[in-house]
Design an enzyme around this catalytic site. Structure first.
Site, PDB file in Angstrom:
ATOM      1  N   ASP A  45      28.460  49.593  36.161  1.00  0.00           N
ATOM      2  CA  ASP A  45      28.838  51.006  35.988  1.00  0.00           C
ATOM      3  C   ASP A  45      30.246  51.293  36.522  1.00  0.00           C
ATOM      4  O   ASP A  45      30.669  52.443  36.579  1.00  0.00           O
ATOM      5  CB  ASP A  45      27.803  51.938  36.644  1.00  0.00           C
ATOM      6  CG  ASP A  45      27.712  51.731  38.153  1.00  0.00           C
ATOM      7  OD1 ASP A  45      28.423  50.842  38.692  1.00  0.00           O
ATOM      8  OD2 ASP A  45      26.923  52.443  38.806  1.00  0.00           O
ATOM      9  N   ASP A 224      31.823  58.079  62.641  1.00  0.00           N
ATOM     10  CA  ASP A 224      32.859  58.825  61.945  1.00  0.00           C
ATOM     11  C   ASP A 224      33.311  60.048  62.749  1.00  0.00           C
ATOM     12  O   ASP A 224      32.471  60.812  63.236  1.00  0.00           O
ATOM     13  CB  ASP A 224      32.271  59.284  60.598  1.00  0.00           C
ATOM     14  CG  ASP A 224      33.280  59.960  59.706  1.00  0.00           C
ATOM     15  OD1 ASP A 224      34.119  59.246  59.140  1.00  0.00           O
ATOM     16  OD2 ASP A 224      33.221  61.195  59.563  1.00  0.00           O
ATOM     17  N   GLU A 286      35.497  56.055  65.559  1.00  0.00           N
ATOM     18  CA  GLU A 286      36.740  56.420  64.872  1.00  0.00           C
ATOM     19  C   GLU A 286      37.474  57.392  65.782  1.00  0.00           C
ATOM     20  O   GLU A 286      37.263  58.596  65.744  1.00  0.00           O
ATOM     21  CB  GLU A 286      36.445  57.078  63.516  1.00  0.00           C
ATOM     22  CG  GLU A 286      37.713  57.238  62.708  1.00  0.00           C
ATOM     23  CD  GLU A 286      37.619  58.284  61.610  1.00  0.00           C
ATOM     24  OE1 GLU A 286      38.422  58.217  60.681  1.00  0.00           O
ATOM     25  OE2 GLU A 286      36.748  59.175  61.679  1.00  0.00           O
TER      26      GLU A 286
HETATM   27  C1  GLC Z   1      36.672  59.984  58.577  1.00  0.00           C
HETATM   28  C2  GLC Z   1      36.544  59.056  57.395  1.00  0.00           C
HETATM   29  C3  GLC Z   1      37.200  59.715  56.220  1.00  0.00           C
HETATM   30  C4  GLC Z   1      36.468  61.006  55.935  1.00  0.00           C
HETATM   31  C5  GLC Z   1      36.423  61.904  57.161  1.00  0.00           C
HETATM   32  C6  GLC Z   1      35.424  63.011  57.000  1.00  0.00           C
HETATM   33  O1  GLC Z   1      37.993  60.192  58.922  1.00  0.00           O
HETATM   34  O2  GLC Z   1      37.085  57.814  57.692  1.00  0.00           O
HETATM   35  O3  GLC Z   1      37.206  58.886  55.093  1.00  0.00           O
HETATM   36  O4  GLC Z   1      37.097  61.683  54.872  1.00  0.00           O
HETATM   37  O5  GLC Z   1      36.037  61.198  58.314  1.00  0.00           O
HETATM   38  O6  GLC Z   1      34.134  62.509  57.063  1.00  0.00           O
END
Ligand code: GLC
Ligand code: CA
Length: 614
Positions: A45, A224, A286
């Site tokens: 896909d 995240d 992150e």
């Molecule tokens: C983090 C992710 C990114 C996303 C954001 C919101 O920064 O790495 O890709 O858009 O969070 O979730």
């Protein structure tokens, strides 16, 4: 890179910090980020999927990968390509099923590869049942699971958001909900409402989702946007900063809604939960932070009781080949994080690839080798992003109508979005590069796939891919690289970055020429406090060095055509490269926040003046 076998025992080189109590698997690991839409399509896909990942485990094992981090594969409306989750305990049908996931886990285990999930705790999708309930009425029991507020008095909705906060993805961070007559807060897209972490039920519910994956056997989580969990309870306006962002909004200091002290309580409780599972599960954060001091707090400092691996972006996003800065930042990660384990990041799905951020257009391959050497021969845990190992290029869309990432549509042309670093993996020279047999793929392949791909580089022992593989192998097998110490050498040299990884049997010396000129360096065992003994080259990008057998007169070939400069598109970095490591933070530099980091300009705090956004 040279290896020294001592004739006598090595001099003692002090370890700068107390070391961690144990030697868990993730300390020496090579962690490989997979952006699932773009890695391997198995059902034709044009979108990558879980069975596609499973089919490539042989390759990952060949490369030497210890763990894969998969960007979100949960059910999602895909507004932010999976970072808007509508069910935390399932798999999006476009990626497969829970059975496919269990099969991946089992097969990965046979390949010696652990699986890490991406966990989005800050926000859900606006289609998540929690938000559907919360937004259904003001007295719904889940109303307080999200951040709802009245508009600011004096104007009428939707023109009176509660305060001036702006979203990472542009414009007001408040979305008006006409049905219940209030605004909800969203740090990212309006389709990603922020959860209210001041409500303990939110933590319980999210921790239950996390247990679901730990129980299934995932080895850890990449968390995240965790510095966005909490906001100022009084919702005070953010201080303005000069200039505007890519979306035309006045810039502001995000310290009212980023990196609040309250975040750490959640991290400590999450760490306890994680440690209650066997198998040394790991938490990766992150964490785009302004200083090493702030980063250390995300480890829990000397208590080591928060994240094992908050990401250090201060090395990987220097964005120019500046030896002094690299040396200083690597040293900071050695001496100022209380003996915790560094995790340097150069590439991910939110930023132009390091190939383009550091490359000079002519010697990118050599520069990529230099970056790989930093990644694999410092003490850092190594994190890489799919395609980095073959030098995949950033390929941003040329026309607005081709953009898939909504921030690229909103910010065009100043912000072209993140499609450029998410193009499909380049496996071979066949149609769609072996990524998919669909007639079209969700993003187009980068133009260079016929020459630059995994198969071609597997067949070329001199390729970047083999350089990566040899470094990874060295890291796994050389006791000096598994040791606890790193010592910077030749520390006043502004052209060559050198360090020693001391070991019992032998030590390893790494020397990297960052310049457009040939550089000759010499080390004196006595003066430089090096072990004396035989010298041999174990890995070099210059064949002239292959038979080097002395530490005097090592001639390193140039890496660049011209003096390095930051490449045009990426110079909008959030901090001044010249900042001294002792400078206080977060002011005067605006806090870099995730995703838009390379697109923000270094900014200084303006005179405080209240500013209301509309
Ligand atoms: C983090 C992710 C990114 C996303 C954001 C919101 O920064 O790495 O890709 O858009 O969070 O979730
Ligand atoms: Ca939040």
């Amino acid at each position: 890179m040279t290896q020294r076998t001592p004739s006598s025992s090595p001099p003692s080189i002090e370890s700068p910090q107390p070391s961690l109590p144990s030697n868990p698997w993730w300390r020496h690991a090579v962690i490989y980020e997979i952006y699932p839409r773009s890695f391997q399509d198995s059902n034709g896909d044009g979108i990558g999927d879980i069975n596609g990942i499973t089919s490539r485990l042989d390759y990952l094992q060949w490369l030497g990968v210890d763990a894969i981090w998969i960007s979100p594969i949960y059910p999602s409306p895909q507004v932010d390509f999976g970072y808007d989750i509508s069910d935390y305990q399932n798999i999006d049908p476009q990626y497969g099923t829970l059975e496919d996931f269990d099969h991946l886990l089992a097969e990965a285990k046979k390949h010696g590869i652990r699986v890490l999930m991406d966990m989005v705790m800050n926000h859900t999708s606006d289609q998540h049942p929690w938000f559907l309930e919360s937004s259904s009425s003001r007295d719904n029991p889940r109303r307080d699971w999200y951040i709802w507020r009245e508009g600011h008095p004096g104007a009428t909705p939707p023109y009176n958001p509660p305060n001036n906060w702006i979203s990472m993805f542009g414009h007001s961070a408040w979305q008006y909900d006409a049905r219940t007559g209030q605004y909800f807060y969203h740090r990212f897209y309006p389709q990603q409402p922020d959860l209210n972490w001041r409500n303990p039920q939110v933590e319980q519910a999210m921790f239950d989702c996390i247990r679901f994956w730990f129980d299934r056997g995932v080895a850890g989580l990449r968390l995240d946007a965790v510095p966005s969990l909490f906001e100022d309870p009084e919702l005070r306006d953010a201080d303005p900063l000069p200039g505007t962002n890519a979306y035309g909004d006045p810039r502001q200091d995000p310290s009212r809604y980023e990196n609040l002290p309250d975040d750490h309580g959640v991290m400590r409780r999450l760490r306890s939960l994680t440690d209650s599972y066997s198998g040394e599960r790991v938490l990766i954060g992150e964490t785009y932070l302004n200083s090493i001091r702030e980063l250390d707090q995300w480890y829990g400092g000397s208590h080591h009781n928060e994240l094992q691996l908050p990401m250090d972006i201060q090395v990987g996003f220097i964005n120019k080949l500046d030896v002094n800065l690299f040396r200083r930042r690597i040293l900071e990660a050695e001496t100022r994080i209380d003996g915790n384990q560094p995790l340097f990041v150069f590439d991910n799905h939110d930023h132009p690839r390091s190939w383009n951020r550091y490359g000079d257009g002519t010697h990118n391959d050599l520069i990529a080798r230099l970056i790989a050497a930093i990644l694999f021969t410092t003490r850092s845990t190594a994190l890489l992003y799919y395609g980095q190992e073959i030098g995949m290029t950033t390929t941003p869309p040329k026309r607005k109508e081709d953009v898939k990432d909504p921030i690229g549509i909103k910010g065009w042309p100043r912000e072209k979005g993140r499609d450029g670093e998410r193009t499909p993996m380049q496996w071979n020279s066949s149609a769609n590069s072996g990524f998919s047999n669909a007639s079209s793929t969700w993003l187009p392949l980068a133009a260079d796939y016929e020459e630059k791909n995994i198969l071609a580089q597997q067949n070329d022992p001199g390729s970047l891919l083999h350089w990566y593989r040899r470094l990874i192998d060295l890291r796994k097998t050389d006791p000096a690289l598994r040791g606890n110490e790193i010592t910077m050498l030749d520390v006043t040299n502004p052209f060559v970055l050198s360090w020693l990884r001391p070991g019992k049997e032998h030590s390893l010396l790494v020397a990297l020429n960052f310049t457009a000129q040939t550089q000759t360096i010499s080390f004196d065992p006595a003066k430089d406090r090096l072990p004396s003994g035989q010298v041999k080259t174990i890995l070099t990008s210059a064949s002239s060095l292959e038979h080097q057998s002395s530490l005097a007169g090592i001639t390193l070939l140039r890496h660049l055509d011209r003096e390095p400069t930051i490449r045009r598109r990426y110079e909008h970095f959030a901090r001044s490269p010249e900042r001294s490591s002792d400078e206080a933070d977060p002011s005067p530099f605006c806090l870099p926040a995730p995703s838009l980091l390379p697109f923000r300009r270094a900014c200084r705090r303006a005179a405080i003046r209240s500013l209301r956004c509309r």
